[in-house]
Write a protein that holds these residues in place. Structure first.
Motif, PDB file in Angstrom:
ATOM      1  N   GLU A 205      41.368  47.419  77.827  1.00  0.00           N
ATOM      2  CA  GLU A 205      40.077  47.421  77.035  1.00  0.00           C
ATOM      3  C   GLU A 205      40.722  48.133  75.775  1.00  0.00           C
ATOM      4  O   GLU A 205      41.141  49.136  75.652  1.00  0.00           O
ATOM      5  N   ALA A 206      40.184  47.382  74.775  1.00  0.00           N
ATOM      6  CA  ALA A 206      40.527  47.816  73.314  1.00  0.00           C
ATOM      7  C   ALA A 206      39.647  49.041  72.947  1.00  0.00           C
ATOM      8  O   ALA A 206      38.611  49.210  73.621  1.00  0.00           O
ATOM      9  N   LYS A 207      40.361  50.109  72.404  1.00  0.00           N
ATOM     10  CA  LYS A 207      39.520  51.169  71.883  1.00  0.00           C
ATOM     11  C   LYS A 207      38.517  50.796  70.818  1.00  0.00           C
ATOM     12  O   LYS A 207      38.647  49.621  70.235  1.00  0.00           O
ATOM     13  N   ASP A 208      37.503  51.521  70.972  1.00  0.00           N
ATOM     14  CA  ASP A 208      36.289  51.353  69.937  1.00  0.00           C
ATOM     15  C   ASP A 208      36.911  51.047  68.423  1.00  0.00           C
ATOM     16  O   ASP A 208      37.864  51.829  68.043  1.00  0.00           O
ATOM     17  N   VAL A 210      39.114  48.929  67.283  1.00  0.00           N
ATOM     18  CA  VAL A 210      40.597  48.451  67.256  1.00  0.00           C
ATOM     19  C   VAL A 210      40.631  47.038  67.915  1.00  0.00           C
ATOM     20  O   VAL A 210      39.969  46.832  68.769  1.00  0.00           O
ATOM     21  N   ALA A 212      42.889  44.993  69.327  1.00  0.00           N
ATOM     22  CA  ALA A 212      44.410  45.187  69.909  1.00  0.00           C
ATOM     23  C   ALA A 212      44.934  44.053  70.384  1.00  0.00           C
ATOM     24  O   ALA A 212      46.147  44.036  70.617  1.00  0.00           O
ATOM     25  N   HIS A 238      38.598  42.867  76.211  1.00  0.00           N
ATOM     26  CA  HIS A 238      39.529  43.186  77.659  1.00  0.00           C
ATOM     27  C   HIS A 238      40.553  42.033  77.540  1.00  0.00           C
ATOM     28  O   HIS A 238      40.568  41.172  76.964  1.00  0.00           O
ATOM     29  N   ARG A 261      52.737  52.206  80.804  1.00  0.00           N
ATOM     30  CA  ARG A 261      52.830  52.261  79.194  1.00  0.00           C
ATOM     31  C   ARG A 261      54.255  51.474  78.781  1.00  0.00           C
ATOM     32  O   ARG A 261      54.206  50.775  77.796  1.00  0.00           O
ATOM     33  N   ASP A 271      48.511  52.851  72.611  1.00  0.00           N
ATOM     34  CA  ASP A 271      47.580  53.812  72.100  1.00  0.00           C
ATOM     35  C   ASP A 271      46.329  53.251  71.308  1.00  0.00           C
ATOM     36  O   ASP A 271      45.401  53.824  70.981  1.00  0.00           O
ATOM     37  N   GLU A 272      46.467  51.998  71.510  1.00  0.00           N
ATOM     38  CA  GLU A 272      45.168  51.031  70.921  1.00  0.00           C
ATOM     39  C   GLU A 272      44.394  50.841  72.024  1.00  0.00           C
ATOM     40  O   GLU A 272      43.177  50.106  71.962  1.00  0.00           O
ATOM     41  N   VAL A 273      44.635  51.078  73.336  1.00  0.00           N
ATOM     42  CA  VAL A 273      44.054  50.458  74.565  1.00  0.00           C
ATOM     43  C   VAL A 273      43.563  51.477  75.372  1.00  0.00           C
ATOM     44  O   VAL A 273      44.204  52.711  75.714  1.00  0.00           O
ATOM     45  N   VAL A 274      42.793  51.362  76.447  1.00  0.00           N
ATOM     46  CA  VAL A 274      42.506  52.153  77.593  1.00  0.00           C
ATOM     47  C   VAL A 274      42.886  51.383  79.015  1.00  0.00           C
ATOM     48  O   VAL A 274      42.216  50.025  78.999  1.00  0.00           O
TER      49      VAL A 274
END
Length: 553
Positions: A205-208, A210, A212, A238, A261, A271-274
């Motif tokens: 999931e893309a970070k808020d 971002v 991505a 997503h 990773r 670093d842009e995603v969860v």
């Protein structure tokens, strides 16, 4: 009329159980849904649905709500490791009024379906209830269930209460997944193949704030011999990746944060995603040896498990639900013989098996790991795409199994050489008498449909109308574009009880003409919009087939 506590008990609250409960609820049947897990799973498994399944959701009255959350009309591609294109599937035609390609985020879908199910007070959902046993007799099924902590969807051992409760239902449907308690309790085996190949699935999931995934707009099968990969866009920020493991790869190492990773870095900035989920899995291509035992039936993964490589596992369960729901209504509300349920498996099994076979074939093409074999595959695809007729067929995904029942296996009149019986009807936009466009199924309703081509079908049926009234059909006339009757003042009055439509695109009438159905004919659609039969002039064969095949007394 059922005298049992419920018309149907559904076991399982995944997409199949939710769809079936919604369809049964809309058809007015009383339903109890038992789900062993106390809480919603919240993870994406299914990622794709097609126009056929969306048409079923339309029948269930939920299509517009769930479609609003989907990624629509994406191209589907096979690409090389460097991103260069091998094959691109794209289909902008909408013969069923819905896009062919729709990517979804399963938690959105399931949450919305469960919310919408609450509109039916005669449908009861009970979570945290495990089916302990069941027994059937001539009149119904007794289902014993108990409280359960659930297994966390396979992550732990479930604890089941000693205290039990029992309910009675006319029918029991096991939609409880690949480890189905209903199927195993019946002693039904599954036949097919379990594949040892392992894949790592990573849900992101893309970070808020971002963006991505903008550089990954399409669904890609990355045909890389070193690391076959699937890249799937999903709505709501997503995205899913799947990576094929080699035989020597260690499962725990592949599931580690470091490996995840490293693999992600090929496609996105980690670093842009969860990371929502990272899991190594294998897959099965199996079908239950039988789908019905008396008043107990199997649906979805309990009846067949489809590898994920063409995204049809969930959709197969949705089709099962459509097929079952109207037949259960026919038995419980219209007095049909329960023997019609034999046609559920004979109709659905060949199509489900064909989807499984196509998925396995696609897997074998995508996951080629030998460089020489991969080059041969690429050459074969390059040649096929440039072969007249074949290239267009490939780009339209013409290899996808058609919604057409095998001769002699379906409920309906026999299909001749040009016949349309046992095939799914198209669903164009049609024009109502007041000039408003409407989807065909919305105009016809969710039951049986008796359609006259340029005529009032009730006039053609004549004395047989009383027999047809037993299944409460809608009656409709469909006119070719620009051929509505014109005349003197008062000649055009609407006829009570008749749906009056005009085929402005010509798609429906052309489809009928290709199959030899002309003006003046009557076409009968089953509630699932497959053609039951047609008649030109003499409707007696249609009426006899309705009585005989439904077992109406």
């Amino acid at each position: 009329m059922s005298t049992n506590q419920y018309d149907v008990v559904v076991v399982g609250l995944g997409p199949t159980g939710l769809t079936l409960a919604t369809l049964l609820g809309r058809r007015g049947l009383s339903v109890l849904v038992l789900e062993r897990e106390p809480e919603f799973y919240g993870m994406a498994r299914a990622v794709y649905t097609d126009d056929e399944a969306l048409r079923v959701f339309q029948t269930a009255g939920v299509a517009d709500e769930i479609h609003a959350d989907m990624n629509v009309d994406s191209a589907v591609q096979w690409v090389r490791a460097d991103g260069s294109l091998l094959v691109q599937f794209r289909e902008s035609q909408r013969p069923l009024s819905w896009p062919v390609t729709n990517f979804l985020y399963q938690p959105y879908l399931e949450n919305r379906l469960e919310e919408l199910l609450a509109r039916y007070p005669h449908v009861e959902v009970r979570r945290g209830r495990e089916v302990v046993s069941f027994a059937q007799d001539d009149d119904g099924v007794t289902v014993v269930h108990a409280g359960s902590t659930g297994s966390g969807y396979g992550r732990r051992e479930a604890v089941v209460d000693e205290a039990t409760a029992s309910v009675r239902a006319s029918f029991l449907v096991g939609a409880d997944g690949g480890r189905s308690v209903v199927r195993t309790s019946l002693g039904i085996d599954m036949t097919g193949k379990s594949y040892p190949e392992r894949w790592l699935v990573i849900d992101l999931e893309a970070k808020d704030g971002v963006d991505a995934f903008r550089h990954l707009p399409y669904f890609d099968f990355v045909c890389d011999p070193d690391l076959p990969t699937v890249s799937c866009p999903q709505p709501g920020g997503h995205h899913r990746f799947e990576f094929a493991l080699k035989d020597e790869d260690d499962k725990d190492e592949f599931e580690s944060d470091a490996t995840v990773r490293r693999l992600m870095t090929r496609y996105v900035d980690p670093d842009e995603v969860v990371v929502i989920r990272q899991l190594v899995y294998t897959f099965n291509a199996v079908v239950a040896d039988r789908w019905r035992e008396g008043r107990v039936l199997l649906a979805g993964d309990a009846a067949h498990m489809t590898p994920q490589f063409i995204g049809q596992g969930m959709n197969a369960g949705v089709r099962d639900s459509d097929n079952l729901s109207w037949k259960l209504e026919a038995i419980l509300r219209h007095g049909a013989d329960p023997a019609i349920l034999d046609s559920y498996e004979s109709e659905r099994r060949p199509h489900a098996k064909a989807m499984i076979d196509l998925s396995v074939f696609n897997k074998s093409l995508v996951s080629v790991k030998n460089p020489a074999t991969a080059r041969a595959r690429d050459v074969a695809l390059w040649t096929a795409l440039r072969t007249p007729g074949v290239g267009g067929w490939l780009r339209r995904a013409g290899m996808k199994p058609k919604p057409r029942y095998r001769r002699g296996s379906y409920l309906g009149l026999p299909r001749g050489v040009r016949g349309v019986e046992g095939t799914l009807s198209p669903q164009p936009l049609v024009r109502r008498y007041d000039g408003r466009p409407v989807r065909l199924d919305d105009a016809l309703g969710i039951g049986w449909s008796v359609i006259g081509v340029g005529v009032d079908p009730r006039e053609v049926l004549g004395a047989d109308l009383a027999t047809w009234a037993r299944v409460a059909p809608s009656y409709a006339t469909i006119y070719p574009f620009g051929t509505r009757p014109q005349g003197a003042v008062g000649d055009g009055r609407r006829r009570a009880g008749l749906v009056d439509l005009e085929d402005t695109s010509g798609d429906f009438v052309r489809w009928l003409r290709r199959h030899g159905v002309r003006e003046g004919a009557v076409v009968v659609l089953r509630p699932d919009k497959f053609v039951f039969g047609t008649a030109q002039g003499d409707p007696a064969s249609l009426t006899r087939a309705l009585v005989d095949q439904l077992g109406l007394l």
